[in-house]
Design a protein around this motif. Structure first.
Motif, PDB file in Angstrom:
ATOM      1  N   PHE A  20      33.244  35.215  47.610  1.00 10.89           N
ATOM      2  CA  PHE A  20      34.117  35.748  46.572  1.00 10.89           C
ATOM      3  C   PHE A  20      34.793  37.014  47.079  1.00 10.89           C
ATOM      4  O   PHE A  20      34.441  37.546  48.126  1.00 10.89           O
ATOM      5  CB  PHE A  20      33.352  36.051  45.281  1.00 10.89           C
ATOM      6  CG  PHE A  20      31.909  36.375  45.469  1.00 10.89           C
ATOM      7  CD1 PHE A  20      30.932  35.429  45.199  1.00 10.89           C
ATOM      8  CD2 PHE A  20      31.520  37.622  45.939  1.00 10.89           C
ATOM      9  CE1 PHE A  20      29.595  35.730  45.382  1.00 10.89           C
ATOM     10  CE2 PHE A  20      30.189  37.926  46.110  1.00 10.89           C
ATOM     11  CZ  PHE A  20      29.213  36.979  45.849  1.00 10.89           C
ATOM     12  N   ASP A  21      35.787  37.490  46.359  1.00 13.90           N
ATOM     13  CA  ASP A  21      36.636  38.578  46.847  1.00 13.90           C
ATOM     14  C   ASP A  21      36.060  39.966  46.585  1.00 13.90           C
ATOM     15  O   ASP A  21      36.202  40.867  47.403  1.00 13.90           O
ATOM     16  CB  ASP A  21      38.022  38.495  46.200  1.00 13.90           C
ATOM     17  CG  ASP A  21      38.743  37.216  46.589  1.00 13.90           C
ATOM     18  OD1 ASP A  21      38.577  36.784  47.743  1.00 13.90           O
ATOM     19  OD2 ASP A  21      39.447  36.657  45.748  1.00 13.90           O
ATOM     20  N   GLY A  22      35.457  40.154  45.434  1.00 14.82           N
ATOM     21  CA  GLY A  22      34.996  41.495  45.093  1.00 14.82           C
ATOM     22  C   GLY A  22      33.725  41.486  44.280  1.00 14.82           C
ATOM     23  O   GLY A  22      33.412  40.508  43.596  1.00 14.82           O
ATOM     24  N   VAL A  23      32.968  42.567  44.368  1.00 13.15           N
ATOM     25  CA  VAL A  23      31.687  42.673  43.677  1.00 13.15           C
ATOM     26  C   VAL A  23      31.541  44.061  43.066  1.00 13.15           C
ATOM     27  O   VAL A  23      31.845  45.069  43.712  1.00 13.15           O
ATOM     28  CB  VAL A  23      30.505  42.439  44.643  1.00 13.15           C
ATOM     29  CG1 VAL A  23      29.183  42.547  43.896  1.00 13.15           C
ATOM     30  CG2 VAL A  23      30.619  41.093  45.322  1.00 13.15           C
ATOM     31  N   VAL A  24      31.094  44.112  41.825  1.00 14.32           N
ATOM     32  CA  VAL A  24      30.713  45.369  41.183  1.00 14.32           C
ATOM     33  C   VAL A  24      29.197  45.448  41.228  1.00 14.32           C
ATOM     34  O   VAL A  24      28.514  44.566  40.721  1.00 14.32           O
ATOM     35  CB  VAL A  24      31.198  45.431  39.722  1.00 14.32           C
ATOM     36  CG1 VAL A  24      30.721  46.735  39.065  1.00 14.32           C
ATOM     37  CG2 VAL A  24      32.711  45.335  39.661  1.00 14.32           C
ATOM     38  N   VAL A  25      28.668  46.484  41.859  1.00 11.77           N
ATOM     39  CA  VAL A  25      27.223  46.657  41.995  1.00 11.77           C
ATOM     40  C   VAL A  25      26.786  47.858  41.167  1.00 11.77           C
ATOM     41  O   VAL A  25      27.320  48.954  41.307  1.00 11.77           O
ATOM     42  CB  VAL A  25      26.831  46.886  43.473  1.00 11.77           C
ATOM     43  CG1 VAL A  25      25.336  47.097  43.581  1.00 11.77           C
ATOM     44  CG2 VAL A  25      27.263  45.709  44.329  1.00 11.77           C
ATOM     45  N   SER A  26      25.808  47.646  40.291  1.00 11.71           N
ATOM     46  CA  SER A  26      25.266  48.726  39.474  1.00 11.71           C
ATOM     47  C   SER A  26      23.836  48.992  39.903  1.00 11.71           C
ATOM     48  O   SER A  26      23.022  48.078  39.972  1.00 11.71           O
ATOM     49  CB  SER A  26      25.297  48.320  37.999  1.00 11.71           C
ATOM     50  OG  SER A  26      24.666  49.305  37.213  1.00 11.71           O
TER      51      SER A  26
END
Length: 198
Positions: A20-26
Motif C-alpha cells: 500500500f502507499d501510506g500508513v498512519v502509525v499511532s
C-alpha cells in the motif's frame, strides 16, 4: 490508507506481501524498540508514513526522527485533534500531481501548496498546517470577504468557538508582520468577515 496501533502487526502484513502507499502509525511510546522495528520495516518496504506519538521514552539513547511527518502530543490535550487532522490533510495533499498549480497568489504574496509556506515579497514564512489551511481558503476566495462562521465550518467542527478563527488570524498577522513587515495581508470588516489584500 491503514492505521495501525501495533507496528509489529504492520511488519507481519508486509511480510505476507500486501502493498500500500501510506500508513498512519499511532504509538504511545516512541522508544528504541519502536525505532528498531521501524528501521526493519523500512528495509522491507519504502512507505509513506505519518507517526503519532504520545510520549518519548528513549532511556538516554539519541533519537533520529525517522520521518518528517511525526506529531508528538496527547490525545486528550486541547486542540490536539484539530492540529492532527490538519497535518494529516497536508500529508495527503503532498500527493498532488505535477500538473497541480504549486501556489496561490495575490499582490506581493504567494502561498506554496507543496511546501506549505507563504512568500511575502522575498521573505519565506513557514506555516503550521492550520495557518496554511486558513490562508489557502482566503486566497482561494480572494476578492471576497468570508464570514467567520463559514471559515469555522470549513476548517473546524461545529462545536468550536468562533474565537478560534480570530486567534489564528491574530497569530498569522503577527507572524507576517514581524517576519516580513506587512500588516495588510489579512483584512477584516466587522459583520462581513475576512479577506486578503489584492
Amino acid at each position: 490508507m491503514f492505521h495501525f496501533k501495533e507496528l509489529d502487526a504492520l511488519v507481519d502484513i508486509v511480510k505476507e506481501g500486501l502493498r500500500f502507499d501510506g500508513v498512519v502509525v499511532s504509538t504511545p511510546d516512541f522508544n528504541p524498540g519502536f525505532l528498531h522495528t521501524m528501521q526493519y520495516l523500512q528495509q522491507l518496504l519504502t512507505l509513506k508514513m505519518f507517526i503519532i506519538v504520545e510520549e518519548t521514552g528513549t532511556q538516554g539513547i539519541p533519537v533520529q526522527i525517522p520521518s518528517n511527518h511525526i506529531y508528538f502530543g496527547r490525545y486528550e490535550r486541547h486542540g490536539f485533534q484539530d492540529e492532527l487532522f490538519s497535518r494529516l490533510r497536508c500529508w495527503f495533499d503532498e500527493g498532488l500531481s505535477k500538473d497541480t498549480p504549486c501556489s496561490r497568489r495575490s499582490k506581493g504574496i504567494a502561498l506554496n501548496l507543496h511546501s506549505k509556506s507563504l512568500k511575502v515579497g522575498e521573505t519565506v514564512i513557514e506555516l503550521t498546517c492550520k495557518e496554511f489551511e486558513l490562508l489557502d481558503l482566503l486566497l482561494e476566495c480572494q476578492g471576497q470577504y468570508i464570514p467567520t462562521e463559514q471559515i469555522l465550518h470549513h476548517l473546524w467542527d461545529s462545536y468550536t468557538s468562533p474565537e478560534i478563527v480570530r486567534q489564528y488570524v491574530y497569530k498569522l498577522r503577527h507572524k507576517i508582520e514581524t517576519t516580513a513587515g506587512r500588516s495588510d495581508v489579512i483584512l477584516f470588516r466587522r459583520g462581513i468577515g475576512y479577506s486578503v489584500s489584492l
